[in-house]
Write a protein that holds these residues in place. Structure first.
Motif, mmCIF file in Angstrom:
data_model
loop_
_atom_site.group_PDB
_atom_site.id
_atom_site.type_symbol
_atom_site.label_atom_id
_atom_site.label_comp_id
_atom_site.label_asym_id
_atom_site.label_seq_id
_atom_site.Cartn_x
_atom_site.Cartn_y
_atom_site.Cartn_z
ATOM 1 N N ASP A 40 8.277 -5.369 16.749
ATOM 2 C CA ASP A 40 7.349 -4.306 17.143
ATOM 3 C C ASP A 40 8.053 -3.172 17.888
ATOM 4 O OD1 ASP A 40 7.789 -5.813 19.456
ATOM 5 O OD2 ASP A 40 5.670 -6.170 19.860
ATOM 6 N N TYR A 43 9.390 -1.021 15.205
ATOM 7 C CA TYR A 43 8.265 -0.333 14.582
ATOM 8 C C TYR A 43 7.834 0.875 15.414
ATOM 9 C CZ TYR A 43 3.704 0.558 12.563
ATOM 10 O OH TYR A 43 2.616 1.164 11.978
ATOM 11 N N GLU A 47 7.428 4.753 14.149
ATOM 12 C CA GLU A 47 6.183 5.525 14.252
ATOM 13 C C GLU A 47 6.411 6.950 14.735
ATOM 14 O OE1 GLU A 47 2.388 2.811 15.140
ATOM 15 O OE2 GLU A 47 3.839 2.856 16.795
ATOM 16 N N GLN A 53 5.204 8.802 8.836
ATOM 17 C CA GLN A 53 4.260 7.809 9.349
ATOM 18 C C GLN A 53 3.497 7.101 8.235
ATOM 19 O OE1 GLN A 53 4.444 10.965 10.534
ATOM 20 N NE2 GLN A 53 4.779 10.856 12.724
ATOM 21 N N GLN A 54 3.035 7.845 7.240
ATOM 22 C CA GLN A 54 2.266 7.229 6.155
ATOM 23 C C GLN A 54 3.127 6.267 5.343
ATOM 24 O OE1 GLN A 54 -1.179 7.450 5.738
ATOM 25 N NE2 GLN A 54 -0.644 5.672 4.504
ATOM 26 N N GLU A 55 4.359 6.665 5.077
ATOM 27 C CA GLU A 55 5.264 5.782 4.340
ATOM 28 C C GLU A 55 5.517 4.490 5.110
ATOM 29 O OE1 GLU A 55 8.662 7.647 2.042
ATOM 30 O OE2 GLU A 55 8.062 9.310 3.351
ATOM 31 N N ILE A 56 5.679 4.619 6.406
ATOM 32 C CA ILE A 56 5.911 3.445 7.258
ATOM 33 C C ILE A 56 4.678 2.545 7.240
ATOM 34 C CG2 ILE A 56 6.428 2.640 9.597
ATOM 35 C CD1 ILE A 56 8.736 4.204 8.150
ATOM 36 N N GLU A 57 3.505 3.128 7.347
ATOM 37 C CA GLU A 57 2.260 2.349 7.293
ATOM 38 C C GLU A 57 2.115 1.623 5.960
ATOM 39 O OE1 GLU A 57 -0.102 1.543 9.588
ATOM 40 O OE2 GLU A 57 1.353 2.458 10.946
ATOM 41 N N ASN A 58 2.500 2.287 4.882
ATOM 42 C CA ASN A 58 2.432 1.663 3.552
ATOM 43 C C ASN A 58 3.344 0.439 3.457
ATOM 44 O OD1 ASN A 58 0.588 3.572 2.700
ATOM 45 N ND2 ASN A 58 2.106 4.820 1.636
ATOM 46 N N ILE A 60 4.013 -1.636 5.742
ATOM 47 C CA ILE A 60 3.331 -2.730 6.425
ATOM 48 C C ILE A 60 2.138 -3.196 5.595
ATOM 49 C CG2 ILE A 60 2.150 -3.434 8.541
ATOM 50 C CD1 ILE A 60 5.226 -2.677 8.807
ATOM 51 N N GLU A 61 1.337 -2.235 5.138
ATOM 52 C CA GLU A 61 0.128 -2.569 4.382
ATOM 53 C C GLU A 61 0.443 -3.351 3.104
ATOM 54 O OE1 GLU A 61 -3.466 -0.251 2.090
ATOM 55 O OE2 GLU A 61 -2.560 0.715 3.839
#
Length: 142
Positions: A40, A43, A47, A53-58, A60-61
């Protein structure tokens, strides 16, 4: 019956950055046989990247990366983390990965050998270098 290894690869933010820039981030989950996790603390560094940010979230998702908590209540790991930060001037991500890997016998993937190699060699922490990561990627991508 073969016993499955419980070791993991702790990936640092610089590795994520390089794979993103190369357009091969989805290959991470395929090229390494060992599960890839991200602390974390690392991570939180990711962030802060503007425009990513969106690529990083993807990541994880879609379970390409899995966030695991840095064990702040583990005295040995926490002491090591603060010692590394104080005496070596490393970033939070590198310090977290090195202290966690040292005490859990896991593997670090980092492109920043200038900061991590000596520590890992001294403390018998396994690590993956740029070259090893690229060889794995080459095998995957052909």
């Amino acid at each position: 019956m073969t016993k499955k290894s419980s070791r993991i690869i702790l990936i640092d933010s610089d590795v994520v950055s390089h794979f993103l820039r190369a357009g091969k981030i989805t290959a991470l989950s395929t090229i390494f046989k060992t599960p890839i996790k991200i602390l974390d603390v690392v991570y939180c560094e990711l962030e802060k990247w503007k425009g990513k940010q969106q690529e990083i979230e993807n990541l994880i998702e879609f379970k390409i990366l899995e966030i695991i908590p840095f064990p702040q209540t583990n005295t040995e790991i926490s002491k090591e983390f603060f010692w590394i930060k104080k005496s070596r001037y490393y970033g939070d991500g590198e310090a977290a990965c090195m202290s966690y890997a040292k005490h859990t016998k896991n593997v670090i993937a980092s492109n920043n050998l200038k900061d991590t190699k000596n520590y890992c060699d001294l403390h018998n922490v396994d690590y993956l270098t740029d070259q090893e990561q690229l060889l794995c990627l080459r095998k995957y991508c052909g």
